[in-house]
Design an enzyme around this catalytic site. Structure first.
Site, PDB file in Angstrom:
ATOM      1  N   PHE A 115       0.849  -1.199   0.000  1.00  0.00           N
ATOM      2  CA  PHE A 115       0.000   0.000   0.000  1.00  0.00           C
ATOM      3  C   PHE A 115       0.889   1.255   0.000  1.00  0.00           C
ATOM      4  O   PHE A 115       1.937   1.272   0.645  1.00  0.00           O
ATOM      5  CB  PHE A 115      -0.869  -0.051   1.255  1.00  0.00           C
ATOM      6  CG  PHE A 115      -1.970   0.963   1.309  1.00  0.00           C
ATOM      7  CD1 PHE A 115      -3.101   0.835   0.528  1.00  0.00           C
ATOM      8  CD2 PHE A 115      -1.875   2.064   2.154  1.00  0.00           C
ATOM      9  CE1 PHE A 115      -4.123   1.764   0.587  1.00  0.00           C
ATOM     10  CE2 PHE A 115      -2.892   3.002   2.223  1.00  0.00           C
ATOM     11  CZ  PHE A 115      -4.013   2.847   1.433  1.00  0.00           C
TER      12      PHE A 115
ATOM     13  N   ARG B 118     -12.850  -3.958  -6.330  1.00  0.00           N
ATOM     14  CA  ARG B 118     -12.692  -4.842  -5.178  1.00  0.00           C
ATOM     15  C   ARG B 118     -14.070  -5.108  -4.589  1.00  0.00           C
ATOM     16  O   ARG B 118     -14.802  -4.171  -4.266  1.00  0.00           O
ATOM     17  CB  ARG B 118     -11.791  -4.203  -4.120  1.00  0.00           C
ATOM     18  CG  ARG B 118     -10.349  -4.076  -4.551  1.00  0.00           C
ATOM     19  CD  ARG B 118      -9.453  -3.700  -3.390  1.00  0.00           C
ATOM     20  NE  ARG B 118      -9.920  -2.502  -2.687  1.00  0.00           N
ATOM     21  CZ  ARG B 118      -9.253  -1.920  -1.691  1.00  0.00           C
ATOM     22  NH1 ARG B 118      -8.111  -2.427  -1.266  1.00  0.00           N
ATOM     23  NH2 ARG B 118      -9.726  -0.836  -1.112  1.00  0.00           N
TER      24      ARG B 118
HETATM   25  C1  LIG Z   1      -6.161   1.268   4.798  1.00  0.00           C
HETATM   26  C2  LIG Z   1      -4.695   1.041   4.897  1.00  0.00           C
HETATM   27  C3  LIG Z   1      -3.877   1.960   5.528  1.00  0.00           C
HETATM   28  C4  LIG Z   1      -4.465   3.245   6.046  1.00  0.00           C
HETATM   29  O1  LIG Z   1      -3.585   4.063   6.688  1.00  0.00           O
HETATM   30  P1  LIG Z   1      -4.189   5.399   7.348  1.00  0.00           P
HETATM   31  O2  LIG Z   1      -3.085   5.980   8.083  1.00  0.00           O
HETATM   32  O3  LIG Z   1      -5.344   4.984   8.195  1.00  0.00           O
HETATM   33  O4  LIG Z   1      -4.683   6.254   6.240  1.00  0.00           O
HETATM   34  C5  LIG Z   1      -2.523   1.675   5.642  1.00  0.00           C
HETATM   35  N1  LIG Z   1      -2.023   0.521   5.151  1.00  0.00           N
HETATM   36  C6  LIG Z   1      -2.788  -0.382   4.514  1.00  0.00           C
HETATM   37  C7  LIG Z   1      -2.195  -1.639   3.995  1.00  0.00           C
HETATM   38  C8  LIG Z   1      -4.150  -0.143   4.363  1.00  0.00           C
HETATM   39  O5  LIG Z   1      -4.924  -1.019   3.739  1.00  0.00           O
END
Ligand SMILES: *Cc1c(COP(=O)(O)O)cnc(C)c1O
Length: 403
Positions: free
Chosen positions: A126, A377
């Site tokens: 991500f 998704r």
């Molecule tokens: C949703 C998600 C986040 C979200 O991070 P935030 O700090 O809450 O915006 C981070 N890593 C992954 C893998 C996610 O799916």
């Protein structure tokens, strides 16, 4: 002739079916297929928030800090740890956002192994995870090695074994990949990382509340994840962070603040970190923002994470059956693992031009999740999603694909 795709018998035999009616109504929504991105609120959440404002905030005022607010990061963290993370008490807090906690944890990890100069992650992780690791590497003078993985699959122990060495300080992956929903073999990968003498940091954002976790048993060092996806904590709800007990004494994170002190109310000249997991905290805990998460955790306690996982696998299996019957013959590709052991809580379908279907899907009351460039998704939150809903949502998609 019985229709094997009929959702009726599946809902009728679903032991968790009753939970769905306990979520607040969503007017006009025919199929909510995005519980993997923002979980629905239980109906009780609104009343519990109102009660908190009325009874605790207004009623107790500053006294509330001594009546449970101050310890809420660890109280809620321990509860989450027991219900969903496989974590014994004293290792989990609820605080900050996932991004901030990942930064704190990654930074602390590389400081624990100063002779090592590499961080390993995967190119498909991500964006926030990649950003955090790049930033920590730049700050601390390390380099990031990005493993390339199959976009429809994910990271394997073999990939990791080929990437770690005596130079590796930290290895970090998502336990469930945000694109394909691939469930990494966290136990095996953690062993490979430890054999190389490095530390592992797991992002649990897409697993917590969906896929059972055994952080203690797997020997995981560090983990973080968000509580607004399968944990229904609400938009921007605080995240959770885990530090293995054996690491805590040496663990030092970069965002120092008074709440992470051993004696916050001494107002002493110098920072001395709290002995335990509270050293991961920085400032005043987000007490109000953890109220919805507490409601959801009560629901999860009733349902049990193993039953949630069983339903999750049935839901994703059913979505795959529908996709194979209705969509694959029309050029749609399943970009998610079919093996139940590797399948998380969502199924990704791809086809060029899918972006253009979002508006008509929404107009028909079907809300999936979209990830560029062409992935839909289908997120299936077990407590709030029925099989009939999956059928209804994918029927609309079928009609649009046929146009
Ligand atoms: C949703 C998600 C986040 C979200 O991070 P935030 O700090 O809450 O915006 C981070 N890593 C992954 C893998 C996610 O799916």
């Amino acid at each position: 002739m019985t229709d094997v795709l009929d959702p009726g018998p599946l809902d009728a035999s679903d032991p968790l079916a009753g939970f769905r009616d306990r979520f607040a109504p969503a007017p006009g929504v025919v199929a909510y297929l995005d519980g993997n991105s923002l979980g629905r609120p239980p109906a009780e959440t609104a009343e519990r928030l109102a009660a908190f404002v009325r009874d605790e905030w207004a009623g107790r005022l500053i006294r509330g800090w001594d009546e449970g607010w101050w310890t809420s990061p660890t109280d809620v963290g321990d509860r989450l740890g027991a219900l969903a993370l496989g974590a014994a008490p004293g290792q989990t807090v609820v605080a900050d956002s996932t991004t901030v906690l990942l930064h704190k944890l990654a930074h602390a990890a590389v400081r624990l192994l100063p002779g090592r100069d590499e961080i390993v992650t995967d190119a498909g992780n991500f964006p926030t995870d990649r950003d955090v690791l790049d930033a920590v590497a730049a700050e601390r003078g390390l380099t990031v090695r990005r493993v390339t993985t199959d976009p429809a699959g994910g990271i394997t122990p073999e990939h990791v074994a080929g990437a770690v060495s005596e130079r590796t300080a930290l290895v970090s992956f998502s336990h469930v990949g945000y694109r394909s929903g691939w469930v990494a073999d966290a136990a095996a990968i953690t062993r490979v990382v430890h054999d190389a003498g490095a530390l592992v940091l797991w992002d649990l954002s897409h697993s917590a509340g969906s896929v059972p976790l055994e952080l203690d048993a797997w020997g995981v060092d560090l983990a973080a994840g968000c509580s607004y996806k399968y944990l229904n904590g609400g938009p921007g709800a605080p995240a959770f962070g885990y530090v293995r007990e054996g690491l805590l004494a040496e663990f030092a994170q970069p965002v120092r603040g008074w709440v992470g002190r051993a004696e916050p109310f001494d107002m002493a000249a110098d920072f001395v970190p709290a002995a335990g997991i509270r050293r991961l905290l920085s400032g005043t805990p987000p007490v109000l923002a953890t109220v919805p998460l507490q409601v959801s955790l009560e629901m999860l306690a009733e349902a049990g994470i193993d039953a949630v996982r069983r339903k999750s696998l049935r839901l994703t299996g059913y979505a795959l059956d529908l996709a194979d019957a209705w969509l694959v013959p029309r050029g749609v590709t399943v970009a998610s693992p079919r093996d139940p052991a590797r399948r998380g809580g969502h199924v990704t379908l791809t086809r060029p031009g899918f972006a253009g279907l979002l508006a008509p899907l929404h107009a028909a009351g079907v809300i999936p999740d979209y990830r560029a460039p062409d992935g839909l998704r289908i997120g299936l939150a077990p407590l709030s999603t029925s099989f009939a809903e999956v059928h209804a949502g994918l029927s609309v998609l079928r009609e649009l694909v046929e146009l």
